[in-house]
Write an enzyme that holds these catalytic residues in place. Structure first.
Site, PDB file in Angstrom:
ATOM      1  N   GLY A   1      58.160  30.239  70.474  1.00  0.00           N
ATOM      2  CA  GLY A   1      58.947  31.449  70.243  1.00  0.00           C
ATOM      3  C   GLY A   1      58.502  32.218  69.010  1.00  0.00           C
ATOM      4  O   GLY A   1      58.551  31.692  67.900  1.00  0.00           O
TER       5      GLY A   1
ATOM      6  N   GLY B   1      59.950  34.976  67.739  1.00  0.00           N
ATOM      7  CA  GLY B   1      61.019  35.895  67.334  1.00  0.00           C
ATOM      8  C   GLY B   1      61.174  35.836  65.824  1.00  0.00           C
ATOM      9  O   GLY B   1      60.260  35.433  65.098  1.00  0.00           O
ATOM     10  N   PHE B   2      62.355  36.227  65.343  1.00  0.00           N
ATOM     11  CA  PHE B   2      62.584  36.255  63.892  1.00  0.00           C
ATOM     12  C   PHE B   2      62.348  34.882  63.254  1.00  0.00           C
ATOM     13  O   PHE B   2      61.723  34.771  62.209  1.00  0.00           O
ATOM     14  CB  PHE B   2      64.015  36.709  63.595  1.00  0.00           C
ATOM     15  CG  PHE B   2      64.225  38.173  63.823  1.00  0.00           C
ATOM     16  CD1 PHE B   2      63.744  39.106  62.926  1.00  0.00           C
ATOM     17  CD2 PHE B   2      64.904  38.624  64.936  1.00  0.00           C
ATOM     18  CE1 PHE B   2      63.933  40.463  63.130  1.00  0.00           C
ATOM     19  CE2 PHE B   2      65.103  39.980  65.156  1.00  0.00           C
ATOM     20  CZ  PHE B   2      64.612  40.904  64.249  1.00  0.00           C
TER      21      PHE B   2
ATOM     22  N   VAL C   1      56.622  28.291  78.066  1.00  0.00           N
ATOM     23  CA  VAL C   1      56.832  26.841  78.016  1.00  0.00           C
ATOM     24  C   VAL C   1      57.886  26.453  79.040  1.00  0.00           C
ATOM     25  O   VAL C   1      58.980  27.011  79.075  1.00  0.00           O
ATOM     26  CB  VAL C   1      57.229  26.393  76.599  1.00  0.00           C
ATOM     27  CG1 VAL C   1      57.520  24.892  76.582  1.00  0.00           C
ATOM     28  CG2 VAL C   1      56.131  26.731  75.618  1.00  0.00           C
TER      29      VAL C   1
ATOM     30  N   GLU D   1      77.042  50.033  69.904  1.00  0.00           N
ATOM     31  CA  GLU D   1      75.920  50.923  69.592  1.00  0.00           C
ATOM     32  C   GLU D   1      75.453  51.662  70.846  1.00  0.00           C
ATOM     33  O   GLU D   1      75.155  52.858  70.807  1.00  0.00           O
ATOM     34  CB  GLU D   1      74.788  50.117  68.944  1.00  0.00           C
ATOM     35  CG  GLU D   1      75.200  49.676  67.546  1.00  0.00           C
ATOM     36  CD  GLU D   1      74.222  48.780  66.806  1.00  0.00           C
ATOM     37  OE1 GLU D   1      74.483  48.485  65.629  1.00  0.00           O
ATOM     38  OE2 GLU D   1      73.220  48.358  67.384  1.00  0.00           O
TER      39      GLU D   1
ATOM     40  N   ASP E   1      68.626  31.455  66.991  1.00  0.00           N
ATOM     41  CA  ASP E   1      69.734  31.533  67.957  1.00  0.00           C
ATOM     42  C   ASP E   1      69.929  30.236  68.746  1.00  0.00           C
ATOM     43  O   ASP E   1      71.046  29.866  69.094  1.00  0.00           O
ATOM     44  CB  ASP E   1      69.456  32.638  68.987  1.00  0.00           C
ATOM     45  CG  ASP E   1      69.865  34.018  68.484  1.00  0.00           C
ATOM     46  OD1 ASP E   1      70.246  34.119  67.303  1.00  0.00           O
ATOM     47  OD2 ASP E   1      69.792  34.979  69.269  1.00  0.00           O
TER      48      ASP E   1
ATOM     49  N   ALA F   1      69.914  37.920  63.238  1.00  0.00           N
ATOM     50  CA  ALA F   1      68.568  37.840  62.673  1.00  0.00           C
ATOM     51  C   ALA F   1      68.519  37.065  61.346  1.00  0.00           C
ATOM     52  O   ALA F   1      67.610  36.259  61.128  1.00  0.00           O
ATOM     53  CB  ALA F   1      68.022  39.251  62.483  1.00  0.00           C
ATOM     54  N   GLN F   2      69.508  37.268  60.462  1.00  0.00           N
ATOM     55  CA  GLN F   2      69.438  36.650  59.138  1.00  0.00           C
ATOM     56  C   GLN F   2      69.408  35.114  59.173  1.00  0.00           C
ATOM     57  O   GLN F   2      68.543  34.507  58.551  1.00  0.00           O
ATOM     58  CB  GLN F   2      70.578  37.156  58.247  1.00  0.00           C
ATOM     59  CG  GLN F   2      70.209  38.384  57.444  1.00  0.00           C
ATOM     60  CD  GLN F   2      68.907  38.227  56.656  1.00  0.00           C
ATOM     61  OE1 GLN F   2      68.659  37.219  56.019  1.00  0.00           O
ATOM     62  NE2 GLN F   2      68.057  39.220  56.715  1.00  0.00           N
TER      63      GLN F   2
HETATM   64  C1  FAD Z   1      70.488  44.205  71.933  1.00  0.00           C
HETATM   65  C2  FAD Z   1      70.553  43.291  70.731  1.00  0.00           C
HETATM   66  C3  FAD Z   1      70.962  43.801  69.506  1.00  0.00           C
HETATM   67  C4  FAD Z   1      71.019  42.980  68.392  1.00  0.00           C
HETATM   68  N1  FAD Z   1      71.415  43.510  67.192  1.00  0.00           N
HETATM   69  C5  FAD Z   1      71.414  42.741  66.094  1.00  0.00           C
HETATM   70  C6  FAD Z   1      71.742  43.278  64.824  1.00  0.00           C
HETATM   71  O1  FAD Z   1      72.041  44.476  64.697  1.00  0.00           O
HETATM   72  N2  FAD Z   1      71.711  42.450  63.742  1.00  0.00           N
HETATM   73  C7  FAD Z   1      71.378  41.137  63.852  1.00  0.00           C
HETATM   74  O2  FAD Z   1      71.323  40.425  62.838  1.00  0.00           O
HETATM   75  N3  FAD Z   1      71.077  40.590  65.022  1.00  0.00           N
HETATM   76  C8  FAD Z   1      71.082  41.351  66.149  1.00  0.00           C
HETATM   77  N4  FAD Z   1      70.764  40.805  67.362  1.00  0.00           N
HETATM   78  C9  FAD Z   1      70.501  39.369  67.439  1.00  0.00           C
HETATM   79  C10 FAD Z   1      69.109  39.010  66.934  1.00  0.00           C
HETATM   80  O3  FAD Z   1      68.154  39.840  67.548  1.00  0.00           O
HETATM   81  C11 FAD Z   1      68.855  37.543  67.223  1.00  0.00           C
HETATM   82  O4  FAD Z   1      69.826  36.793  66.559  1.00  0.00           O
HETATM   83  C12 FAD Z   1      67.479  37.127  66.767  1.00  0.00           C
HETATM   84  O5  FAD Z   1      66.494  37.811  67.499  1.00  0.00           O
HETATM   85  C13 FAD Z   1      67.303  35.621  66.916  1.00  0.00           C
HETATM   86  O6  FAD Z   1      66.009  35.288  66.520  1.00  0.00           O
HETATM   87  P1  FAD Z   1      65.268  34.063  67.205  1.00  0.00           P
HETATM   88  O7  FAD Z   1      63.950  33.948  66.510  1.00  0.00           O
HETATM   89  O8  FAD Z   1      66.151  32.881  67.226  1.00  0.00           O
HETATM   90  O9  FAD Z   1      65.055  34.496  68.719  1.00  0.00           O
HETATM   91  P2  FAD Z   1      64.337  35.758  69.339  1.00  0.00           P
HETATM   92  O10 FAD Z   1      64.120  36.816  68.345  1.00  0.00           O
HETATM   93  O11 FAD Z   1      65.089  36.075  70.580  1.00  0.00           O
HETATM   94  O12 FAD Z   1      62.906  35.197  69.758  1.00  0.00           O
HETATM   95  C14 FAD Z   1      62.729  34.201  70.731  1.00  0.00           C
HETATM   96  C15 FAD Z   1      61.287  34.250  71.215  1.00  0.00           C
HETATM   97  O13 FAD Z   1      61.061  33.117  72.035  1.00  0.00           O
HETATM   98  C16 FAD Z   1      60.277  33.492  73.144  1.00  0.00           C
HETATM   99  N5  FAD Z   1      60.569  32.534  74.226  1.00  0.00           N
HETATM  100  C17 FAD Z   1      61.782  32.238  74.755  1.00  0.00           C
HETATM  101  N6  FAD Z   1      61.658  31.264  75.676  1.00  0.00           N
HETATM  102  C18 FAD Z   1      60.341  30.949  75.735  1.00  0.00           C
HETATM  103  C19 FAD Z   1      59.596  30.022  76.499  1.00  0.00           C
HETATM  104  N7  FAD Z   1      60.169  29.204  77.389  1.00  0.00           N
HETATM  105  N8  FAD Z   1      58.251  29.962  76.324  1.00  0.00           N
HETATM  106  C20 FAD Z   1      57.649  30.806  75.417  1.00  0.00           C
HETATM  107  N9  FAD Z   1      58.312  31.686  74.666  1.00  0.00           N
HETATM  108  C21 FAD Z   1      59.648  31.752  74.812  1.00  0.00           C
HETATM  109  C22 FAD Z   1      60.744  34.911  73.460  1.00  0.00           C
HETATM  110  O14 FAD Z   1      59.749  35.613  74.170  1.00  0.00           O
HETATM  111  C23 FAD Z   1      60.980  35.471  72.063  1.00  0.00           C
HETATM  112  O15 FAD Z   1      59.828  36.113  71.558  1.00  0.00           O
HETATM  113  C24 FAD Z   1      70.675  41.611  68.507  1.00  0.00           C
HETATM  114  C25 FAD Z   1      70.268  41.099  69.734  1.00  0.00           C
HETATM  115  C26 FAD Z   1      70.198  41.929  70.845  1.00  0.00           C
HETATM  116  C27 FAD Z   1      69.751  41.367  72.166  1.00  0.00           C
END
Ligand code: FAD
Length: 434
Positions: A15, A17-18, A83, A174, A305, A322-323
């Site tokens: 992953g 993401g953030f 994965v 939003e 998350d 995100a934080q």
């Molecule tokens: C519409 C929306 C608005 C939001 N607004 C806010 C906001 O204003 N403020 C805030 O703080 N948070 C906000 N959030 C929440 C925030 O975006 C998440 O909390 C944050 O992205 C979590 O980060 P993460 O790294 O855990 O997961 P993510 O950023 O979701 O990253 C997960 C990554 O894992 C990858 N992945 C998943 N499963 C697999 C797999 N099986 N194999 C390979 N790759 C995989 C995905 O492609 C992705 O790139 C919002 C979310 C959404 C959907």
């Protein structure tokens, strides 16, 4: 997967993401081989997805190539891989491009839309968790207005211009605000021969207030802002089904609509092999300890998350925002270096920097620990914070220029149906034909 085996331990991160990105950055130039796997080759800035859905921003400005983020880190490898399974016993990750052995594994897969088992809603509603989904929604919104121009059936026209957003968290609020601004500022100019005053934006919430995770003051002000923009707020109303035409609720209230956006919940994006009930908490999140270790494992971790780190202050785990993801990623990076150096790890401590949401032009709410404010200043703070956390100078510059342009011109230029979305909804004319 064709990744050279080196003498350093291999840390596999699933992953980008953030959480995954902040972890990989922290491990750059350290004595470890890092392999980042993601099913996309880009990082998505999810907080601005709603602006893509509503034509305010192009998708490219909220996505960033993962390879570019990692380009100066010689010890970090990226593979675009989905994965499918984790073999925890043999320390192997199985993906659509092959298997990979790991010494340490970090699950940072984030979350996915939670339909709470309701198949009719899952089949017919729109989600907004990824760029392709946001583009689908953008196309559908615009196609609805094109179709509304063509039909002479008044009920069908109303259904095409009736939008139901389920869930009044930041995403729902939003999106509702942005749609209301489009209705007011853009539709009358784009569709002079359509009575766009008939367009309705309904925001449905099962609880008794919008933005329930924020302070009561923020909720109240957000409601005022939404009402000012003409959004219909439905509180204490639970959506129970949607067949592509009619939304049913737990009361007599129903909505005839061609568009339902489901923003009512997310759940952890678990992977087979680590999805057994022993590891899973409420919201399908993987239970971890204060060092982000998955229950029962020393070398498997989860952050962001997907991770449920229960504490006294946060018995359900940290908010899926995100934080916490960024902070957990950084902390785990430092801890993995300590672990490899046979030093004790440090427990995670969340630094809550507050929360915010915007409703529209000059309308936002911000809750900081010591200071809560709303309105124009909050809106500027919201914009500044989002620009700051966007990845890449180009993206920041493009988003900033777009926002300035949209502000001055009252416009959203990206209202393009580039990839038409064909929804399997049943509009009234189809019912009549059959
Ligand atoms: C519409 C929306 C608005 C939001 N607004 C806010 C906001 O204003 N403020 C805030 O703080 N948070 C906000 N959030 C929440 C925030 O975006 C998440 O909390 C944050 O992205 C979590 O980060 P993460 O790294 O855990 O997961 P993510 O950023 O979701 O990253 C997960 C990554 O894992 C990858 N992945 C998943 N499963 C697999 C797999 N099986 N194999 C390979 N790759 C995989 C995905 O492609 C992705 O790139 C919002 C979310 C959404 C959907």
């Amino acid at each position: 997967m064709n990744i050279p085996r080196v003498s350093y331990p291999r840390i596999v991160i699933i992953g980008g993401g953030f959480a995954g990105i902040s972890l990989a950055r922290r491990l750059s130039k350290k004595e470890a081989q890092v392999v980042l796997l993601d099913k996309h080759n880009y990082h998505t800035f999810q907080p601005l997805l709603y602006q893509v859905s509503t034509g305010g921003l192009e998708p490219d400005s909220i996505a960033y190539p993962l390879r570019k983020i990692l380009k100066n880190f010689p010890n970090v490898f990226f593979r675009m891989a989905n994965v499918k399974e984790i073999d925890a016993e043999n320390k192997v990750v199985k993906s659509d491009i092959g298997d990979l052995k790991f010494d340490y594994l970090v699950i940072a897969t984030g979350s996915e839309t939670n339909y709470f088992g309701n198949q009719s809603i899952e089949k017919h509603s729109m989600a907004m968790k990824s760029i392709p989904q946001s583009l689908n929604l953008r196309s559908l919104i615009l196609e609805n207005f094109e179709d509304a121009l063509l039909t002479s059936d008044l009920d069908e026209r109303n259904a095409l211009m009736n939008f139901v957003i389920v869930g009044a968290g930041p995403t729902g609020v939003e999106l509702a605000g942005a749609l209301a601004e489009i209705k007011k500022g853009i539709l009358p100019k784009d569709y002079p021969d359509l009575d766009t005053r008939l367009a309705q934006i309904n925001l449905v919430q099962s609880g008794d207030r919008v933005l329930k995770e924020m302070s009561e003051k923020a909720s109240k002000k957000a409601e005022d802002f939404l009402e000012e923009l003409g959004v219909n707020i439905w509180k204490d109303l639970r959506v129970t089904g949607y067949d592509g035409k009619t939304v049913t609720t737990n009361t007599d209230v129903t909505f005839e609509t061609a568009t339902v956006v489901w923003a009512a919940g997310v759940k952890g994006a678990t992977i087979k092999g680590l999805d057994a009930q022993d590891y899973i908490a409420r919201g399908n999140r993987i239970v971890v300890n204060q060092f982000s270790q998955v229950k029962g494992f020393d070398t498997i971790f989860a952050v962001g998350d997907i991770a449920c780190m229960q504490t006294e202050d946060f018995p359900q785990g940290y908010p899926m925002m995100a934080q916490p993801a960024i902070q957990q990623g950084k902390q785990l990076g430092d801890n993995l270096v300590r672990l490899i150096d046979c030093k004790p790890m440090k427990p995670f401590k969340y630094n809550d920097k507050g929360s915010m949401a915007t409703v529209g032009r000059n309308k936002a709410v911000v809750d900081l620990e010591s200071f809560k404010f709303q309105g124009v200043f909050a809106w500027f703070v919201w914009m500044f914070v989002h620009l700051f956390f966007l990845i890449g100078f180009r993206n920041r510059a493009v988003v900033f220029i777009n926002w300035v342009y949209n502000y001055i011109r009252f416009d959203r230029e990206a209202r393009l149906i580039i990839r038409p979305y064909k929804k399997h909804h049943i509009v009234k004319s189809e019912v009549k034909k059959s």
